[in-house]
Design a protein around this motif. Structure first.
Motif, PDB file in Angstrom:
ATOM      1  N   TYR A 120       0.837  -1.211   0.000  1.00 19.33           N
ATOM      2  CA  TYR A 120       0.000   0.000   0.000  1.00 19.33           C
ATOM      3  C   TYR A 120       0.866   1.253   0.000  1.00 19.33           C
ATOM      4  CZ  TYR A 120      -3.056   3.540   2.246  1.00 19.33           C
ATOM      5  OH  TYR A 120      -3.751   4.676   2.577  1.00 19.33           O
ATOM      6  N   ILE A 121       1.986   1.210   0.715  1.00 22.48           N
ATOM      7  CA  ILE A 121       2.819   2.412   0.835  1.00 22.48           C
ATOM      8  C   ILE A 121       3.387   2.830  -0.511  1.00 22.48           C
ATOM      9  CG2 ILE A 121       5.003   1.207   1.426  1.00 22.48           C
ATOM     10  CD1 ILE A 121       3.626   4.572   2.810  1.00 22.48           C
ATOM     11  N   CYS A 122       3.477   1.918  -1.473  1.00 19.44           N
ATOM     12  CA  CYS A 122       3.995   2.292  -2.796  1.00 19.44           C
ATOM     13  C   CYS A 122       3.014   3.148  -3.584  1.00 19.44           C
ATOM     14  CB  CYS A 122       4.414   1.057  -3.582  1.00 19.44           C
ATOM     15  SG  CYS A 122       5.908   0.337  -2.904  1.00 19.44           S
ATOM     16  N   GLU A 156       0.801  -2.167   6.925  1.00 21.25           N
ATOM     17  CA  GLU A 156       1.318  -1.461   5.743  1.00 21.25           C
ATOM     18  C   GLU A 156       2.327  -0.365   6.079  1.00 21.25           C
ATOM     19  OE1 GLU A 156       0.855  -2.499   2.711  1.00 21.25           O
ATOM     20  OE2 GLU A 156      -0.543  -4.069   3.310  1.00 21.25           O
ATOM     21  N   SER A 157       2.486  -0.021   7.369  1.00 19.58           N
ATOM     22  CA  SER A 157       3.481   0.994   7.752  1.00 19.58           C
ATOM     23  C   SER A 157       4.856   0.514   7.297  1.00 19.58           C
ATOM     24  CB  SER A 157       3.468   1.177   9.267  1.00 19.58           C
ATOM     25  OG  SER A 157       4.638   1.861   9.673  1.00 19.58           O
ATOM     26  N   CYS A 158       5.636   1.397   6.666  1.00 15.27           N
ATOM     27  CA  CYS A 158       6.953   0.959   6.193  1.00 15.27           C
ATOM     28  C   CYS A 158       7.944   0.878   7.340  1.00 15.27           C
ATOM     29  CB  CYS A 158       7.463   1.880   5.088  1.00 15.27           C
ATOM     30  SG  CYS A 158       8.257   3.378   5.702  1.00 15.27           S
ATOM     31  N   GLY A 159       7.622   1.510   8.475  1.00 23.63           N
ATOM     32  CA  GLY A 159       8.448   1.375   9.673  1.00 23.63           C
ATOM     33  C   GLY A 159       9.584   2.365   9.789  1.00 23.63           C
ATOM     34  N   GLN A 160       9.675   3.315   8.838  1.00 15.28           N
ATOM     35  CA  GLN A 160      10.787   4.281   8.890  1.00 15.28           C
ATOM     36  C   GLN A 160      10.721   5.202  10.087  1.00 15.28           C
ATOM     37  OE1 GLN A 160      12.730   6.323   5.242  1.00 15.28           O
ATOM     38  NE2 GLN A 160      10.576   6.149   4.759  1.00 15.28           N
ATOM     39  N   CYS A 161       9.487   5.690  10.437  1.00 15.86           N
ATOM     40  CA  CYS A 161       9.438   6.652  11.555  1.00 15.86           C
ATOM     41  C   CYS A 161       8.703   6.059  12.752  1.00 15.86           C
ATOM     42  CB  CYS A 161       8.860   7.998  11.145  1.00 15.86           C
ATOM     43  SG  CYS A 161       7.625   7.997   9.873  1.00 15.86           S
ATOM     44  N   SER A 162       9.250   6.351  13.946  1.00 19.99           N
ATOM     45  CA  SER A 162       8.729   5.699  15.159  1.00 19.99           C
ATOM     46  C   SER A 162       7.266   6.018  15.457  1.00 19.99           C
ATOM     47  CB  SER A 162       9.563   6.045  16.390  1.00 19.99           C
ATOM     48  OG  SER A 162      10.824   6.433  16.044  1.00 19.99           O
ATOM     49  N   PRO A 163       6.783   7.270  15.315  1.00 20.21           N
ATOM     50  CA  PRO A 163       5.376   7.503  15.671  1.00 20.21           C
ATOM     51  C   PRO A 163       4.427   6.602  14.878  1.00 20.21           C
ATOM     52  CG  PRO A 163       6.509   9.588  15.327  1.00 20.21           C
ATOM     53  CD  PRO A 163       7.449   8.509  14.874  1.00 20.21           C
ATOM     54  N   CYS A 164       4.737   6.387  13.592  1.00 22.39           N
ATOM     55  CA  CYS A 164       3.864   5.553  12.761  1.00 22.39           C
ATOM     56  C   CYS A 164       4.101   4.076  13.076  1.00 22.39           C
ATOM     57  CB  CYS A 164       4.102   5.858  11.284  1.00 22.39           C
ATOM     58  SG  CYS A 164       3.270   4.745  10.148  1.00 22.39           S
ATOM     59  N   ARG A 165       5.375   3.685  13.112  1.00 16.22           N
ATOM     60  CA  ARG A 165       5.685   2.263  13.343  1.00 16.22           C
ATOM     61  C   ARG A 165       5.115   1.788  14.678  1.00 16.22           C
ATOM     62  NH1 ARG A 165      10.896   2.744  13.467  1.00 16.22           N
ATOM     63  NH2 ARG A 165      10.957   2.857  15.729  1.00 16.22           N
ATOM     64  N   ASN A 217       3.319  14.012  12.639  1.00 10.24           N
ATOM     65  CA  ASN A 217       4.689  13.789  13.126  1.00 10.24           C
ATOM     66  C   ASN A 217       5.424  12.693  12.363  1.00 10.24           C
ATOM     67  OD1 ASN A 217       4.690  15.708  15.230  1.00 10.24           O
ATOM     68  ND2 ASN A 217       3.335  14.375  16.409  1.00 10.24           N
ATOM     69  N   THR A 218       5.026  12.498  11.121  1.00  7.26           N
ATOM     70  CA  THR A 218       5.620  11.385  10.377  1.00  7.26           C
ATOM     71  C   THR A 218       6.160  11.858   9.026  1.00  7.26           C
ATOM     72  OG1 THR A 218       3.435  10.870   9.503  1.00  7.26           O
ATOM     73  CG2 THR A 218       4.140   9.635  11.446  1.00  7.26           C
ATOM     74  N   ILE A 219       6.948  11.011   8.400  1.00  4.11           N
ATOM     75  CA  ILE A 219       7.569  11.381   7.113  1.00  4.11           C
ATOM     76  C   ILE A 219       6.516  11.498   6.014  1.00  4.11           C
ATOM     77  CG2 ILE A 219       9.139  10.557   5.280  1.00  4.11           C
ATOM     78  CD1 ILE A 219      10.850   9.300   7.492  1.00  4.11           C
ATOM     79  N   CYS A 220       5.549  10.586   6.016  1.00  2.00           N
ATOM     80  CA  CYS A 220       4.532  10.621   4.959  1.00  2.00           C
ATOM     81  C   CYS A 220       3.137  10.595   5.589  1.00  2.00           C
ATOM     82  CB  CYS A 220       4.739   9.449   3.986  1.00  2.00           C
ATOM     83  SG  CYS A 220       3.848   7.951   4.427  1.00  2.00           S
ATOM     84  N   PRO A 221       2.113  10.831   4.797  1.00  2.00           N
ATOM     85  CA  PRO A 221       0.763  10.925   5.386  1.00  2.00           C
ATOM     86  C   PRO A 221       0.142   9.587   5.813  1.00  2.00           C
ATOM     87  CG  PRO A 221       0.894  12.066   3.264  1.00  2.00           C
ATOM     88  CD  PRO A 221       2.117  11.240   3.382  1.00  2.00           C
ATOM     89  N   LEU A 222       0.870   8.458   5.716  1.00  2.00           N
ATOM     90  CA  LEU A 222       0.258   7.209   6.186  1.00  2.00           C
ATOM     91  C   LEU A 222      -0.034   7.292   7.689  1.00  2.00           C
ATOM     92  CD1 LEU A 222       0.711   3.597   5.155  1.00  2.00           C
ATOM     93  CD2 LEU A 222       0.821   4.085   7.578  1.00  2.00           C
ATOM     94  N   GLY A 223       0.835   8.010   8.399  1.00  2.00           N
ATOM     95  CA  GLY A 223       0.605   8.188   9.838  1.00  2.00           C
ATOM     96  C   GLY A 223      -0.726   8.903  10.093  1.00  2.00           C
TER      97      GLY A 223
HETATM   98  S1  SF4 Z   1       4.502   7.549   8.194  1.00  2.00           S
HETATM   99 FE1  SF4 Z   1       5.084   6.840   6.161  1.00  2.00          FE
HETATM  100  S2  SF4 Z   1       7.323   6.917   6.201  1.00  2.00           S
HETATM  101 FE2  SF4 Z   1       6.676   6.948   8.327  1.00  2.00          FE
HETATM  102  S3  SF4 Z   1       6.666   4.792   8.972  1.00  2.00           S
HETATM  103 FE3  SF4 Z   1       4.604   5.330   8.330  1.00  2.00          FE
HETATM  104  S4  SF4 Z   1       4.559   4.653   6.213  1.00  2.00           S
HETATM  105 FE4  SF4 Z   1       6.701   4.821   6.744  1.00  2.00          FE
END
Ligand code: SF4
Ligand SMILES: Cc1cc2nc3c(=O)[nH]c(=O)nc-3n(C[C@H](O)[C@H](O)[C@H](O)COP(=O)(O)O)c2cc1C
Length: 433
Positions: free
Chosen positions: A169-171, A353-362, A398-404
């Motif tokens: 999904y993240i793609c 589906e979180s890619c796990g790059q940023c801690s708040p989302c992961r 607080n995340t790199i992308c809007p998935l958070g």
């Molecule tokens: S917010 Fe986006 S970049 Fe950060 S962990 Fe979630 S999916 Fe990955």
């Protein structure tokens, strides 16, 4: 029935075939553009048409194109986002499956406007059957002189490639898509720089949704005034809505923006009302990422105005009482639905589906799933409800992308509008449904 732009010919037998599409006026927009319009004139047409991106964020398409540095010596790219993985959204696959040449024609127009000689369609791996149809249609377009070297003798050349993803999904997030297209793991990039400046292979790139690109032939053929005359306010044109859930007629509908939500849900032309005559409980109007609204706020705004299917009307009231049009994935729930269970399903999806790059989302997506599981299974406490609100607040923004944000908004809105239902789960120590 409202104006049909995207689905007008969709029931014509054999539409995926080049000759059938051509007989219906297909590729005349490319002829008009390449022979009589400059790239900047096309960008201007699209700008004035008011077309907004149909991938979810609703960013004005012409404006996005104008951020491309045309003077740059680097190659320019147009990339079509055919990832379509948002739960509740199943509109784009319809276009590629039944009318692939409409998308290819749109890709030629967009690429010409941007000065791109190479373009890509990044398609979700699970849509393998659509990929096959698209590849055949692309070969036909090459054979008939609409792709390749010196198209129609105008001196303009374009190569178009399809690239299947691997089902993440993240793609669908545009920078993760570009990473994946470059052969890397689909991790979103930190922005800025935006793709218009540093995109595919470090070059100026526009990423547009399938539906956005498929609208281009009509706009170029009929002119921006005709497109801008459809819709309401700053919501111009038509929109594909994939409607699902507890309605009598789930499916894909093309609506004129501005249609009242009530008409969309209850009229026979569209969803045909709620199954078994049940009561409407809630709607997720724009794919799983947008705030859920209870029946009272989806049919009318907090001010009592009829709620319309438009970017502005759905957002009326902000996140306190409004939501978003998003990708047009319209999920309808009747009174038998457990909101907690529904939310848990979404939360499980975002954690996975979180890619796990940023801690708040992961971490946040994982905690939200765990706490919701507890509440749904009758092991939650009243404190858990506030804890969920707190986690969602700390993930959002607080995340790199809007998935958070996409993971946090459904949680925050479900508790805002259906708090008693969460409390009932805790009091009864079980799911009341
Ligand atoms: S917010 Fe986006 S970049 Fe950060 S962990 Fe979630 S999916 Fe990955
Ligand atoms: C997690 C995530 C998933 C996304 N998935 C899609 C998708 O499947 N298709 C799509 O067009 N846009 C998707 N988007 C939005 C894209 O990042 C981007 O905004 C869009 O492709 C731009 O096209 P548009 O301007 O034509 O809307 C997604 C965004 C996020 C954050």
């Amino acid at each position: 029935m409202g104006k049909q732009i995207l689905l007008k010919n969709i029931d014509v037998p054999g539409l995926a075939d080049f000759q059938v599409y051509r007989k219906l006026g297909g590729y005349t927009a490319v002829e008009k553009a390449l022979k009589t319009l400059s790239p900047d004139q096309i960008t201007e047409e699209v700008k004035k048409s008011g077309l907004k991106g149909r991938g979810g964020a609703g960013f004005p398409t012409g404006m996005k194109w104008s951020f491309i540095d045309k003077q740059s010596e680097k190659a320019k790219y147009l990339v079509c986002n055919y990832d379509e993985s948002e739960p509740g959204t199943f509109k784009d696959r319809h276009i590629g499956k039944l009318n692939p040449h409409q998308l290819i024609e749109g890709m030629i127009l967009g690429s010409y406007a941007l000065g791109a000689n190479t373009a890509y369609i990044y398609i979700r791996g699970e849509l393998f059957y659509v990929l096959k149809i698209l590849e055949k249609a692309i070969q036909e377009a090459y054979k008939n002189g609409f792709l390749g070297e010196n198209i129609l003798g105008t001196g303009y050349s374009l190569d178009l490639y399809c690239h299947p993803g691997a089902g993440a999904y993240i793609c669908g997030e545009e920078t993760a898509l570009l990473e994946s297209l470059e052969g890397k793991r689909g991790n979103p990039r930190i922005k800025p720089p935006f793709p218009a400046i540093v995109g595919l292979y470090g070059s100026p790139t526009v990423v547009n949704n399938v539906e956005t690109i498929a609208a281009l032939p009509w706009i170029v053929k009929n002119g921006y005034e005709a497109y801008a005359a459809i819709g309401i306010g700053n919501s111009k044109g038509t929109k594909l809505i994939s409607a699902c859930g507890h309605i009598n007629k789930p499916g894909i509908y093309e609506i004129e923006l501005g249609l009242p939500v009530e008409e969309f849900i209850y009229s026979d032309e569209y969803c045909g009302g709620i199954r078994n005559g049940n009561k409407l409980k809630a709607v997720v109007a724009g794919g799983s990422s947008v705030p859920i609204l209870p029946a009272s706020l989806i049919l009318k705004t907090a001010a009592g105005e009829p709620r319309l299917m438009s970017y502005e009307s759905l957002a009326e009231g902000g996140f306190q009482t409004g939501t978003m049009l998003g990708s047009g994935g319209f999920i309808v729930m009747d009174h038998t639905t457990c909101i907690v269970k529904n939310l848990l399903t979404f939360a499980r999806f975002y954690r996975h589906e979180s890619c796990g790059q940023c801690s708040p989302c992961r971490e946040g997506t994982s905690w939200m799933e765990k706490i919701l599981t507890r509440i749904e299974n009758g092991q939650g406490t009243m404190k858990d409800i506030d804890l969920l609100v707190d986690i969602a607040k700390h993930v959002e923004g607080n995340t790199i992308c809007p998935l958070g944000d996409a993971a946090a908004w459904p949680v925050a809105s479900a508790i805002r509008h259906f708090r008693e239902e969460f409390e009932e789960h805790v009091k009864l120590q079980k799911c009341p449904f």
